[in-house]
Write an enzyme that holds these catalytic residues in place. Structure first.
Site, PDB file in Angstrom:
ATOM      1  N   THR A 129     -44.843  47.741 -96.691  1.00  0.00           N
ATOM      2  CA  THR A 129     -45.535  46.497 -97.012  1.00  0.00           C
ATOM      3  C   THR A 129     -46.832  46.766 -97.767  1.00  0.00           C
ATOM      4  O   THR A 129     -47.409  47.861 -97.639  1.00  0.00           O
ATOM      5  CB  THR A 129     -45.864  45.759 -95.691  1.00  0.00           C
ATOM      6  N   ASP A 130     -47.306  45.763 -98.501  1.00  0.00           N
ATOM      7  CA  ASP A 130     -48.613  45.896 -99.171  1.00  0.00           C
ATOM      8  C   ASP A 130     -49.764  45.808 -98.160  1.00  0.00           C
ATOM      9  O   ASP A 130     -50.907  46.096 -98.501  1.00  0.00           O
ATOM     10  CB  ASP A 130     -48.780  44.831-100.257  1.00  0.00           C
ATOM     11  N   GLU A 131     -49.450  45.407 -96.910  1.00  0.00           N
ATOM     12  CA  GLU A 131     -50.529  45.220 -95.929  1.00  0.00           C
ATOM     13  C   GLU A 131     -51.186  46.546 -95.547  1.00  0.00           C
ATOM     14  O   GLU A 131     -52.281  46.555 -94.993  1.00  0.00           O
ATOM     15  CB  GLU A 131     -50.001  44.490 -94.693  1.00  0.00           C
ATOM     16  N   TYR A 154     -49.934  45.883 -86.720  1.00  0.00           N
ATOM     17  CA  TYR A 154     -48.707  45.946 -87.544  1.00  0.00           C
ATOM     18  C   TYR A 154     -48.931  46.815 -88.774  1.00  0.00           C
ATOM     19  O   TYR A 154     -48.197  47.777 -89.024  1.00  0.00           O
ATOM     20  CB  TYR A 154     -48.266  44.530 -87.961  1.00  0.00           C
ATOM     21  N   LYS A 158     -47.325  50.478 -89.878  1.00  0.00           N
ATOM     22  CA  LYS A 158     -46.553  50.702 -91.119  1.00  0.00           C
ATOM     23  C   LYS A 158     -47.227  51.798 -91.954  1.00  0.00           C
ATOM     24  O   LYS A 158     -46.555  52.634 -92.561  1.00  0.00           O
ATOM     25  CB  LYS A 158     -46.435  49.407 -91.938  1.00  0.00           C
TER      26      LYS A 158
HETATM   27  P1  NAD Z   1     -37.479  41.216 -89.246  1.00  0.00           P
HETATM   28  O1  NAD Z   1     -38.458  41.198 -88.117  1.00  0.00           O
HETATM   29  O2  NAD Z   1     -36.876  39.944 -89.722  1.00  0.00           O
HETATM   30  O3  NAD Z   1     -36.258  42.198 -88.883  1.00  0.00           O
HETATM   31  C1  NAD Z   1     -36.450  43.440 -88.299  1.00  0.00           C
HETATM   32  C2  NAD Z   1     -35.114  43.965 -87.800  1.00  0.00           C
HETATM   33  O4  NAD Z   1     -35.340  45.263 -87.238  1.00  0.00           O
HETATM   34  C3  NAD Z   1     -34.477  43.107 -86.705  1.00  0.00           C
HETATM   35  O5  NAD Z   1     -33.100  42.910 -86.973  1.00  0.00           O
HETATM   36  C4  NAD Z   1     -34.664  43.919 -85.442  1.00  0.00           C
HETATM   37  O6  NAD Z   1     -33.668  43.735 -84.457  1.00  0.00           O
HETATM   38  C5  NAD Z   1     -34.650  45.340 -85.998  1.00  0.00           C
HETATM   39  N1  NAD Z   1     -35.366  46.256 -85.096  1.00  0.00           N
HETATM   40  C6  NAD Z   1     -36.599  46.075 -84.544  1.00  0.00           C
HETATM   41  N2  NAD Z   1     -36.877  47.105 -83.719  1.00  0.00           N
HETATM   42  C7  NAD Z   1     -35.831  47.951 -83.774  1.00  0.00           C
HETATM   43  C8  NAD Z   1     -35.540  49.197 -83.146  1.00  0.00           C
HETATM   44  N3  NAD Z   1     -36.404  49.765 -82.288  1.00  0.00           N
HETATM   45  N4  NAD Z   1     -34.381  49.815 -83.441  1.00  0.00           N
HETATM   46  C9  NAD Z   1     -33.487  49.250 -84.304  1.00  0.00           C
HETATM   47  N5  NAD Z   1     -33.699  48.061 -84.903  1.00  0.00           N
HETATM   48  C10 NAD Z   1     -34.859  47.429 -84.644  1.00  0.00           C
HETATM   49  O7  NAD Z   1     -38.238  41.979 -90.414  1.00  0.00           O
HETATM   50  P2  NAD Z   1     -38.161  41.740 -92.000  1.00  0.00           P
HETATM   51  O8  NAD Z   1     -39.098  40.669 -92.377  1.00  0.00           O
HETATM   52  O9  NAD Z   1     -36.736  41.667 -92.404  1.00  0.00           O
HETATM   53  O10 NAD Z   1     -38.776  43.121 -92.521  1.00  0.00           O
HETATM   54  C11 NAD Z   1     -37.950  44.263 -92.752  1.00  0.00           C
HETATM   55  C12 NAD Z   1     -38.806  45.409 -93.257  1.00  0.00           C
HETATM   56  O11 NAD Z   1     -39.474  45.034 -94.452  1.00  0.00           O
HETATM   57  C13 NAD Z   1     -39.908  45.839 -92.273  1.00  0.00           C
HETATM   58  O12 NAD Z   1     -39.984  47.235 -92.301  1.00  0.00           O
HETATM   59  C14 NAD Z   1     -41.167  45.212 -92.840  1.00  0.00           C
HETATM   60  O13 NAD Z   1     -42.315  45.976 -92.515  1.00  0.00           O
HETATM   61  C15 NAD Z   1     -40.872  45.277 -94.340  1.00  0.00           C
HETATM   62  N6  NAD Z   1     -41.537  44.230 -95.143  1.00  0.00           N
HETATM   63  C16 NAD Z   1     -41.430  42.916 -94.786  1.00  0.00           C
HETATM   64  C17 NAD Z   1     -42.038  41.940 -95.578  1.00  0.00           C
HETATM   65  C18 NAD Z   1     -41.916  40.471 -95.240  1.00  0.00           C
HETATM   66  O14 NAD Z   1     -42.564  39.647 -95.883  1.00  0.00           O
HETATM   67  N7  NAD Z   1     -41.099  40.080 -94.281  1.00  0.00           N
HETATM   68  C19 NAD Z   1     -42.745  42.316 -96.730  1.00  0.00           C
HETATM   69  C20 NAD Z   1     -42.829  43.681 -97.058  1.00  0.00           C
HETATM   70  C21 NAD Z   1     -42.206  44.631 -96.261  1.00  0.00           C
HETATM   71  P1  TYD Z   2     -47.402  35.509 -92.135  1.00  0.00           P
HETATM   72  O1  TYD Z   2     -46.218  34.740 -92.629  1.00  0.00           O
HETATM   73  O2  TYD Z   2     -47.538  35.774 -90.667  1.00  0.00           O
HETATM   74  O3  TYD Z   2     -47.414  36.881 -92.965  1.00  0.00           O
HETATM   75  P2  TYD Z   2     -48.585  38.019 -93.058  1.00  0.00           P
HETATM   76  O4  TYD Z   2     -49.587  37.787 -92.008  1.00  0.00           O
HETATM   77  O5  TYD Z   2     -47.795  39.256 -92.827  1.00  0.00           O
HETATM   78  O6  TYD Z   2     -49.139  37.900 -94.448  1.00  0.00           O
HETATM   79  O7  TYD Z   2     -48.703  34.764 -92.619  1.00  0.00           O
HETATM   80  C1  TYD Z   2     -48.933  34.482 -93.992  1.00  0.00           C
HETATM   81  C2  TYD Z   2     -50.280  33.813 -94.106  1.00  0.00           C
HETATM   82  O8  TYD Z   2     -50.207  32.531 -93.480  1.00  0.00           O
HETATM   83  C3  TYD Z   2     -51.402  34.555 -93.379  1.00  0.00           C
HETATM   84  O9  TYD Z   2     -52.604  34.409 -94.141  1.00  0.00           O
HETATM   85  C4  TYD Z   2     -51.529  33.836 -92.047  1.00  0.00           C
HETATM   86  C5  TYD Z   2     -51.148  32.409 -92.408  1.00  0.00           C
HETATM   87  N1  TYD Z   2     -50.470  31.606 -91.351  1.00  0.00           N
HETATM   88  C6  TYD Z   2     -50.964  30.346 -91.013  1.00  0.00           C
HETATM   89  O10 TYD Z   2     -52.000  29.885 -91.549  1.00  0.00           O
HETATM   90  N2  TYD Z   2     -50.300  29.627 -90.062  1.00  0.00           N
HETATM   91  C7  TYD Z   2     -49.173  30.084 -89.440  1.00  0.00           C
HETATM   92  O11 TYD Z   2     -48.595  29.375 -88.562  1.00  0.00           O
HETATM   93  C8  TYD Z   2     -48.675  31.369 -89.806  1.00  0.00           C
HETATM   94  C9  TYD Z   2     -47.454  31.934 -89.146  1.00  0.00           C
HETATM   95  C10 TYD Z   2     -49.362  32.095 -90.772  1.00  0.00           C
END
Ligand code: NAD
Ligand code: TYD
Length: 350
Positions: A129-131, A154, A158
């Site tokens: 992630t960019d975070e 988190y 990462k």
């Molecule tokens: P998500 O929370 O929707 O899904 C995570 C999956 O991982 C779930 O199916 C869960 O069951 C599985 N999991 C969790 N713990 C586990 C374990 N111990 N063993 C096996 N499986 C396990 O997450 P997502 O939003 O699909 O994100 C996927 C990846 O992409 C993550 O690594 C996240 O850091 C990265 N990412 C997400 C975003 C975003 O905006 N969602 C952006 C950039 C990077």
């Molecule tokens: P989120 O979807 O949790 O992603 P991340 O924190 O990983 O960027 O949140 C996106 C942005 O929205 C973040 O600035 C927090 C804000 N946010 C709210 O204002 N209200 C909400 O209910 C949630 C879930 C997030």
């Protein structure tokens, strides 16, 4: 070629599998997932019977389980999505984030190190992630050279997993690639993240909780664009390299919520004010990063990857998907979602 996808029952992993399994019948895809609250096997109903797809329940934080999978399936490529992924939950309970994101990644790297005697054609693709870069001020962009400066448990977990992946490349020559992507949105996203929370709450006439002032900025990318970028890096990216992925698509949270209200109003034949009146400003998230914005010129220049969706087309598709999939929403609502939503915001972030 055997491709092991970790976390394939989650949001991005299931979009990745739905995109690639039908497209590449000559490759076998193994979906390894612990099935936490964030997982949903019904996301994969279109591919679950395909002969090149297998599901295996496994916890990556348990080395013995991981090595069993490696011995049984001998994967050539790992696409590592599995993680605890929600910042607010990491504030309330960081331990799972350390187990899964750090120890789990370490276990996978170790399994590769021990079982890939011949590394030819092997790839460990680490999805991040960019975070990890922390927060930007009003200007500037994250590049692949930006120093790591994570703010939440988190993002710190990462960051740690990224460092481990890079160390395994430098120390053991493990064939690693890393991508750091901005915020994703699209179908199958668990309604704890901003966009689906707002869509579901608005449809139910519940408050739309905006943390702090709503001026925090995120850089949004449609999930399929992210999946295509990952696949491109797997196919054409250089070993040991990091690629940032983003769509030059910065929005303040308050502007996004207004946009969601406008699209929903159009769909429901209502006035946007009917939804906007639900907006409620709540206590800010501790350590809330002000702004994320990605410079994705490296992946554009070197791999010719560009996002296909604009925010307008992507958001419309996403809202349409949630409107058309009330069964998926109703199933989600019976489980962990309800417990999370029933906590008031102060309890949620401790
Ligand atoms: P998500 O929370 O929707 O899904 C995570 C999956 O991982 C779930 O199916 C869960 O069951 C599985 N999991 C969790 N713990 C586990 C374990 N111990 N063993 C096996 N499986 C396990 O997450 P997502 O939003 O699909 O994100 C996927 C990846 O992409 C993550 O690594 C996240 O850091 C990265 N990412 C997400 C975003 C975003 O905006 N969602 C952006 C950039 C990077
Ligand atoms: P989120 O979807 O949790 O992603 P991340 O924190 O990983 O960027 O949140 C996106 C942005 O929205 C973040 O600035 C927090 C804000 N946010 C709210 O204002 N209200 C909400 O209910 C949630 C879930 C997030």
């Amino acid at each position: 070629m055997r491709i092991l996808v970790t976390g394939g029952a989650g949001f991005i992993g299931s979009n990745f599998l739905n995109l690639l399994v039908p497209k590449y019948p000559e490759y076998s895809f193994i979906n390894l997932d612990k099935l936490t609250y964030a997982a949903n096997l019904s996301n994969l109903k279109d591919i679950e019977d395909m002969s090149n797809y297998t599901f295996i329940k496994c916890d990556i934080a348990d080395y013995n389980q991981v090595i069993d999978v490696f011995e049984k399936y001998a994967p050539d490529i790992i696409v590592h999505f599995a993680a605890e992924s929600h910042v607010d939950r990491s504030i309330l309970g960081p331990a799972e984030f350390i187990h899964t994101n750090i120890v789990g990644t370490f276990n996978l790297l170790e399994a590769c190190r021990k079982s890939w005697i011949n590394k030819n054609g092997k790839i460990f693709h680490h999805v991040s992630t960019d975070e990890v870069y922390g927060s930007l001020g009003e200007t500037g962009l994250f590049t692949e050279e930006t120093n790591y400066d994570p703010s939440s448990p988190y993002s710190a977990s990462k960051a740690s997993s990224d460092h481990l992946a890079r160390a395994y490349f430098r120390t053991y020559g493990l064939p690693i690639k890393i991508t750091n992507c901005s915020n994703n949105y699209g179908p199958y996203q668990f309604p704890e993240k901003l966009i689906p929370v707002m869509i579901l709450n608005a449809l139910e006439g519940k408050p739309l909780p905006i943390y702090g002032t709503g001026e925090n900025v995120r850089d949004w990318l449609y999930v399929t664009d992210h999946c295509e970028a990952i696949w491109k890096v797997i196919q054409e990216g250089k070993l040991g390299e990091t690629y940032n992925i983003g769509g030059n698509n910065e929005w303040t949270n308050i502007d996004i919520v207004h946009k969601i209200c406008e699209v929903l109003a159009g769909e429901a034949g209502k006035s946007p004010e009917d939804f906007k009146s639900l907006i409620t400003f709540v206590k800010d998230r501790p350590g809330h990063d002000l702004r994320y914005a990605i410079d994705s010129s490296k992946i554009q220049r070197e791999l010719n990857w560009y996002p296909k969706e604009t925010f307008e087309t992507g958001l419309k598709k996403t809202i349409r998907w949630y409107l058309d999939n009330s069964n998926w929403i109703e199933n989600i609502k019976t489980g962990e979602y309800k417990k999370w939503m029933d906590l008031n915001y102060t309890d949620r972030v401790g």
